[in-house]
Design an enzyme around this catalytic site. Structure first.
Site, PDB file in Angstrom:
ATOM      1  N   THR A 165       0.859  -1.176   0.000  1.00 26.75           N
ATOM      2  CA  THR A 165       0.000   0.000   0.000  1.00 26.75           C
ATOM      3  C   THR A 165       0.897   1.228   0.000  1.00 26.75           C
ATOM      4  O   THR A 165       1.920   1.265   0.697  1.00 26.75           O
ATOM      5  CB  THR A 165      -0.991   0.037   1.171  1.00 26.75           C
ATOM      6  OG1 THR A 165      -1.954   1.071   0.938  1.00 26.75           O
ATOM      7  CG2 THR A 165      -0.314   0.242   2.507  1.00 26.75           C
ATOM      8  N   ARG A 192      14.126 -11.284   2.318  1.00 20.12           N
ATOM      9  CA  ARG A 192      13.966 -10.534   1.067  1.00 20.12           C
ATOM     10  C   ARG A 192      13.406  -9.146   1.335  1.00 20.12           C
ATOM     11  O   ARG A 192      12.443  -8.970   2.071  1.00 20.12           O
ATOM     12  CB  ARG A 192      13.029 -11.292   0.130  1.00 20.12           C
ATOM     13  CG  ARG A 192      12.704 -10.566  -1.192  1.00 20.12           C
ATOM     14  CD  ARG A 192      11.367  -9.875  -1.154  1.00 20.12           C
ATOM     15  NE  ARG A 192      11.038  -9.241  -2.450  1.00 20.12           N
ATOM     16  CZ  ARG A 192       9.971  -8.478  -2.655  1.00 20.12           C
ATOM     17  NH1 ARG A 192       9.131  -8.242  -1.669  1.00 20.12           N
ATOM     18  NH2 ARG A 192       9.744  -7.947  -3.839  1.00 20.12           N
ATOM     19  N   ASP A 195      10.987  -3.182  -2.939  1.00 25.51           N
ATOM     20  CA  ASP A 195      11.286  -1.757  -3.102  1.00 25.51           C
ATOM     21  C   ASP A 195      10.666  -0.892  -2.018  1.00 25.51           C
ATOM     22  O   ASP A 195      11.057   0.264  -1.847  1.00 25.51           O
ATOM     23  CB  ASP A 195      10.829  -1.273  -4.475  1.00 25.51           C
ATOM     24  CG  ASP A 195       9.320  -1.391  -4.668  1.00 25.51           C
ATOM     25  OD1 ASP A 195       8.689  -2.207  -3.966  1.00 25.51           O
ATOM     26  OD2 ASP A 195       8.777  -0.685  -5.530  1.00 25.51           O
ATOM     27  N   THR A 215       4.175  -0.099  -6.774  1.00 22.33           N
ATOM     28  CA  THR A 215       3.705  -1.356  -6.214  1.00 22.33           C
ATOM     29  C   THR A 215       3.995  -2.484  -7.202  1.00 22.33           C
ATOM     30  O   THR A 215       4.394  -2.255  -8.328  1.00 22.33           O
ATOM     31  CB  THR A 215       2.194  -1.331  -5.905  1.00 22.33           C
ATOM     32  OG1 THR A 215       1.464  -1.191  -7.136  1.00 22.33           O
ATOM     33  CG2 THR A 215       1.842  -0.174  -4.984  1.00 22.33           C
TER      34      THR A 215
END
Length: 304
Positions: A165, A192, A195, A215
């Site tokens: 979000t 992991r 971004d 996203t």
């Protein structure tokens, strides 16, 4: 005044809009909205409703950016806390650092008094375990000592969840902010980072020019530094539309690695906005609210 967010924002977008209408600080407003999203079990890519990693552990990423000062706060692979944008803001306000990850980020959340009794939803745990049984052929697979790299390519996302979000806003003081929150890819390799906590890739804000946030496939926007590229293009005099087009060109130029879809969200200092679906299947929706609207409205992103 404007607030722009992706489709997952529905639990909190109206509260954010209301706070902005009443003249409250933009960062306060978007964090209240994101907090609603993080706590909503029906949102399967953020917070409590998200999916675990390959080991069945929840790891959360989030970030904030103040476009007036260019200060950022970000956390990655946080365990036991899903309100990570609040933790990220504390990083920005309390530390001489910009980002914390893993054990350090979790420790800091504890130190700042954030509490979360159970970040793993029972349904998510059940779906995760059934998938492990399916691919290993074992009734009670032990993942703790098993090599995971190969499984990362074999396991499929239960809902193709690679989303986040993102909230971008310009408040009545002409200050621009952005914030992100995600539980990351389902069944990801432990540790992991996508971004979402990476400044310049998943988010960027500069009150002089605008903001951008992305996203879906974060591995791509990390490589292309997508969000910063959009704001930098506007700094160099390109329009919002041109800046986004340039970022799309960079994404399409990528070769090798994991390539899939990306959704770009961007605003400029004049309340213009643009949301583009770059290669994602189906329609991608987003929310926007400006002072000219009675309430937040949902639209379908343009496709590219």
């Amino acid at each position: 005044m404007i607030v722009l967010s992706n489709s997952e924002a529905w639990p909190g977008i109206e509260e954010t809009a209301d706070m902005l209408d009443h003249g409250e600080n933009g960062l306060d407003a978007i964090l209240c909205g994101i907090e609603r999203v993080e706590a909503e079990p029906k949102v399967r890519s953020v917070g409590y409703g998200g999916w675990p990693n390959l080991l069945g552990e929840m790891e959360f990423d989030g970030a904030v950016m103040d476009g007036d000062t260019l200060r950022t706060g970000a956390v990655g692979a946080v365990k036991n806390h899903f309100h990570v944008t609040r933790v990220a803001r504390k990083v920005m306000e309390e530390l001489n650092h910009e980002i914390l990850v893993g054990e350090g980020a979790t420790r800091f959340a504890d130190e700042m008094g954030f509490q979360c009794s159970n970040p793993l939803m029972e349904n998510s745990k059940e779906v995760w375990f059934k998938k492990l049984q399916e691919i290993t052929g074992e009734s009670n697979p032990d993942m703790s000592k098993r090599p995971l790299a190969k499984l990362n390519t074999l396991i499929t996302d239960p809902e193709k969840v690679r989303d986040t979000t993102v909230f971008l806003t310009k408040d009545r003081n002409q200050s621009i902010y952005t914030a992100t929150s995600t539980s990351g890819w389902a069944w990801k390799y432990p540790g992991r980072l996508g971004d979402s906590p990476i400044v310049g890739a998943g988010f960027y804000a500069d009150s002089r020019f605008g903001a951008a946030a992305c996203t879906h496939t974060g591995e791509m926007t990390i490589r292309a530094n997508t969000s910063h590229a959009i704001v930098m293009a506007m700094k160099l005099g390109y329009s919002l539309h041109q800046a986004v087009d340039m970022a799309i060109e960079d994404l399409k130029a990528l070769r090798g690695g994991f390539l899939a879809g990306v959704v770009i969200h961007a605003i400029d200092k004049d309340d213009n906005y643009r949301v583009v679906n770059v290669g994602c299947e189906g329609d991608i929706k987003y929310w926007v609210y400006t002072s000219a609207m009675e309430k937040p409205q949902q639209f379908i992103a343009e496709k590219c």
